[in-house]
Write an enzyme that holds these catalytic residues in place. Structure first.
Site, PDB file in Angstrom:
ATOM      1  CD  GLU A   1       9.060 -15.169  33.787  1.00  0.00           C
ATOM      2  OE1 GLU A   1       8.469 -14.501  32.900  1.00  0.00           O
ATOM      3  OE2 GLU A   1      10.144 -15.748  33.583  1.00  0.00           O
TER       4      GLU A   1
ATOM      5  CE  LYS B   1      11.775 -18.606  31.141  1.00  0.00           C
ATOM      6  NZ  LYS B   1      11.653 -17.133  31.303  1.00  0.00           N
TER       7      LYS B   1
ATOM      8  CB  CYS C   1       8.004 -16.719  30.441  1.00  0.00           C
ATOM      9  SG  CYS C   1       8.008 -15.145  29.527  1.00  0.00           S
TER      10      CYS C   1
END
Length: 254
Positions: free
Chosen positions: A44, A118, A155
């Site tokens: 990330e 995300k 994540c």
């Protein structure tokens, strides 16, 4: 997608600047290609430290456009050189005031296929991500690459099932989940509940304060992908245990 695909993952110590960090990942990618990998994913926001441990405006300097920023352009050249599909997580600026935690997907010929932003943005001690990122607004795209249909989750997203389900329904055969965390992170942000099956990653132990330091490793894993007889549904999702400051890969049969 072929029944067997060799996939690579990288986790790397922070070098102190973006130029040397990107150069380090280029070398890891070349090594992965020499070892037969056909697709690779980085951690990330791979070209910066994990700055979300603090809330400071100076860290907006890590942001760049996607796909026209310098890192994605450079990774397109790397994809052409190595013949690998590359998942490239970066801090994206779309326009003033609009910032995202993003991963670009680049095909093996260097073509930019698109990006994932995300969706789930934590805002707890050590993970002050809402200070920097807006929630993703591009849905759950699946990219038709040289190795098959590849999806991305990032994540904290992994704790929310709707994205996994949608990626499966959209036909994903391989899903990368790049991530970053630090020692002492709460269970909702820093742990994975599934056993390592398969386990393509290695572990690291970065410090709990300041900019996260990433230990260096390149790993490859052979993913066996099969097809289900039921069209239009997702099944048999397998999630690899996620080490700190690393990427994990999930193989699905759809």
């Amino acid at each position: 997608m072929a029944n067997v695909v060799r996939a690579a993952l990288v986790q790397a110590t922070w070098t102190g600047d973006t130029e040397s960090m990107v150069a380090k990942h280029e070398e890891h990618a070349r090594e992965a290609a020499r070892r037969g990998a056909r697709v690779i994913g980085f951690q990330e926001v791979f070209n910066a430290p994990y700055f979300c441990q603090v809330q400071e405006p100076e860290h907006y300097r890590w942001a760049e456009p996607v796909p026209d920023g310098p890192t994605v352009r450079r990774m397109r050249e790397l994809a052409r050189e190595t013949g690998m599909v590359i998942v490239v997580p970066v801090f994206e600026v779309e326009q003033s005031g609009f910032y995202y935690n993003t991963a670009a997907v680049i095909d093996a010929d260097g073509s930019y296929l698109g990006k994932y932003r995300k969706h789930h943005i934590p805002q707890v001690k050590g993970f002050w991500e809402k200070y920097y990122f807006k929630p993703g607004n591009l849905g759950w795209p699946v990219f038709d690459t040289a190795v098959g249909k590849v999806g991305v989750y990032i994540c904290y997203d992994r704790h929310f099932p709707e994205g996994w389900r949608q990626l499966g329904l959209n036909g994903a055969q391989l899903v990368y989940n790049p991530s970053a965390t630090h020692r002492g992170s709460p269970p909702t942000c820093g742990s994975s509940s599934s056993p390592p099956r398969p386990s393509p990653t290695s572990t690291s132990s970065p410090p709990s304060t300041g900019s996260a330091r990433r230990s260096t490793a390149t790993t490859t894993s052979t993913a066996r992908v099969t097809s289900s007889t039921r069209a239009g549904s997702s099944s048999a999702t397998r999630r690899a245990t996620r080490p700190r400051n690393s990427s994990s890969a999930t193989w699905t049969s759809t």
